[in-house]
Write a protein that holds these residues in place. Structure first.
Motif, PDB file in Angstrom:
ATOM      1  N   UNK A   1      -0.584   0.211  -6.732  1.00 50.90           N
ATOM      2  CA  UNK A   1      -1.719   0.148  -6.511  1.00 50.90           C
ATOM      3  C   UNK A   1      -2.241   1.438  -5.618  1.00 50.90           C
ATOM      4  N   UNK A   2      -3.192   2.161  -5.821  1.00 52.80           N
ATOM      5  CA  UNK A   2      -3.586   3.322  -5.170  1.00 52.80           C
ATOM      6  C   UNK A   2      -4.751   3.141  -4.330  1.00 52.80           C
TER       7      UNK A   2
ATOM      8  N   UNK B   1       0.625  -1.155  -0.025  1.00 55.38           N
ATOM      9  CA  UNK B   1      -0.055  -0.003   0.084  1.00 55.38           C
ATOM     10  C   UNK B   1       0.692   1.184   0.154  1.00 55.38           C
ATOM     11  N   UNK B   2       0.470   2.098  -0.725  1.00 55.91           N
ATOM     12  CA  UNK B   2       1.174   3.578  -0.770  1.00 55.91           C
ATOM     13  C   UNK B   2      -0.237   4.324  -0.242  1.00 55.91           C
ATOM     14  N   UNK B   3       0.112   5.127   0.886  1.00 55.72           N
ATOM     15  CA  UNK B   3      -1.021   6.055   1.327  1.00 55.72           C
ATOM     16  C   UNK B   3      -0.842   7.450   1.015  1.00 55.72           C
ATOM     17  N   UNK B   4      -1.567   8.008   0.319  1.00 60.35           N
ATOM     18  CA  UNK B   4      -1.691   9.429  -0.143  1.00 60.35           C
ATOM     19  C   UNK B   4      -2.650  10.084   0.807  1.00 60.35           C
TER      20      UNK B   4
ATOM     21  N   UNK C   1      -0.557  -0.193  -3.208  1.00 58.48           N
ATOM     22  CA  UNK C   1       0.211  -0.693  -3.769  1.00 58.48           C
ATOM     23  C   UNK C   1       0.227  -1.973  -3.393  1.00 58.48           C
ATOM     24  N   UNK C   2      -1.123  -1.485  -3.542  1.00 60.58           N
ATOM     25  CA  UNK C   2      -2.179  -0.550  -3.513  1.00 60.58           C
ATOM     26  C   UNK C   2      -1.599   0.824  -2.759  1.00 60.58           C
ATOM     27  N   UNK C   3      -2.031   2.050  -3.731  1.00 58.63           N
ATOM     28  CA  UNK C   3      -1.666   3.413  -3.203  1.00 58.63           C
ATOM     29  C   UNK C   3      -3.037   4.010  -2.621  1.00 58.63           C
ATOM     30  N   UNK C   4      -2.617   4.065  -1.328  1.00 58.39           N
ATOM     31  CA  UNK C   4      -3.832   4.813  -0.620  1.00 58.39           C
ATOM     32  C   UNK C   4      -3.996   6.222  -0.691  1.00 58.39           C
ATOM     33  N   UNK C   5      -4.961   6.794  -0.777  1.00 52.55           N
ATOM     34  CA  UNK C   5      -5.224   8.252  -0.558  1.00 52.55           C
ATOM     35  C   UNK C   5      -6.003   8.582   0.172  1.00 52.55           C
ATOM     36  N   UNK C   6      -5.799   9.117   1.411  1.00 55.80           N
ATOM     37  CA  UNK C   6      -6.681   9.582   2.466  1.00 55.80           C
ATOM     38  C   UNK C   6      -7.498  10.718   2.556  1.00 55.80           C
ATOM     39  N   UNK C   7      -8.778  10.982   2.674  1.00 55.34           N
ATOM     40  CA  UNK C   7      -9.242  12.096   2.768  1.00 55.34           C
ATOM     41  C   UNK C   7     -10.251  12.172   4.010  1.00 55.34           C
ATOM     42  N   UNK C   8     -10.721  13.256   4.210  1.00 53.74           N
ATOM     43  CA  UNK C   8     -11.555  13.395   5.565  1.00 53.74           C
ATOM     44  C   UNK C   8     -13.185  13.148   5.034  1.00 53.74           C
ATOM     45  N   UNK C   9     -13.644  13.834   4.003  1.00 58.65           N
ATOM     46  CA  UNK C   9     -14.864  14.143   3.592  1.00 58.65           C
ATOM     47  C   UNK C   9     -15.003  14.232   2.300  1.00 58.65           C
TER      48      UNK C   9
END
Length: 221
Positions: free
Chosen positions: A122-123, A55-58, A131-139
């Motif tokens: 992988x996002x 995982x790649x976390x954005x 990487x999954x590439x993770x993309x974090x957001x609040x709302x």
């Protein structure tokens, strides 16, 4: 979890919160303990879905940082107690799309300069990437901000993109974006707390609350 339009929320008198916000809030919409439990469940769902991918976390700053940090920590704990180790890397991007409580037509994207490293990965997005590439957001509200950001990330051709958001707002617009994972569906309210802000205030509030008119006027710029 769906919170109905007629949900009255919890009385502020039932909880502790910073004294400098007394008189600025209507009610508690989601208490901190419920946020923590729901985030842990999202982490379990994600771990079950990612298979053998790392995982790649954005993380989308600033409002997504607490959700991102808590979610990543839950994933780490699940990884430690399983036979498969999940490798995670974290990057950050900052978006500016609000002035006071109004969404702006033009959105600024800052940070995340080396997105080319996501090619073939992988996002996973949290609006709080997988990487999954993770993309974090609040709302997520209308989804306009998310679509702009996704367009920029897709240019890097990651292997997969998933989106996770703590909150999704119900709006009258039919083109509203739906993330792959989300914690709560809420009415179309302007909420603060748990790193969600109003002009940089209320990030230190643990609960997710509805701000009142006095609070908006007090911190308006």
């Amino acid at each position: 979890i769906q919170i109905s339009d007629n949900w009255p929320g919890y009385s502020l008198d039932l909880f502790t919160y910073p004294q400098h916000y007394y008189g600025d809030l209507e009610y508690v919409l989601i208490p901190h303990g419920i946020i923590v439990d729901r985030t842990e469940r999202l982490a379990k769902d994600i771990v079950q879905d990612i298979g053998d991918n790392d995982i790649v976390v954005l993380c989308v700053l600033k409002g997504g940082y607490k959700f991102c940090a808590d979610l990543v920590e839950h994933i780490k704990n699940l990884s430690r107690n399983s036979e498969r180790f999940i490798s995670m890397k974290v990057d950050f991007v900052r978006l500016k799309s609000y002035h006071n409580d109004q969404s702006m037509q033009d959105m600024q994207i800052m940070g995340g300069d080396d997105l080319s490293k996501l090619t073939g990965k992988v996002s996973f997005l949290w609006f709080s990437i997988i990487l999954f590439f993770m993309f974090c957001k609040d709302i997520v509200g209308t989804g306009r901000t998310m679509k702009v950001l996704l367009n920029n990330i897709e240019k890097c051709k990651p292997k997969m993109i998933k989106v996770a958001s703590l909150l999704v707002k119900r709006t009258s617009r039919p083109d509203g974006y739906r993330p792959d994972y989300y914690g709560f569906e809420i009415p179309d309210l302007f909420v603060v707390g748990y790193a969600l802000d109003y002009n940089e205030h209320f990030r230190d509030l643990n609960h997710i609350c509805v701000i009142n008119d006095h609070g908006k006027a007090k911190y308006r710029v």
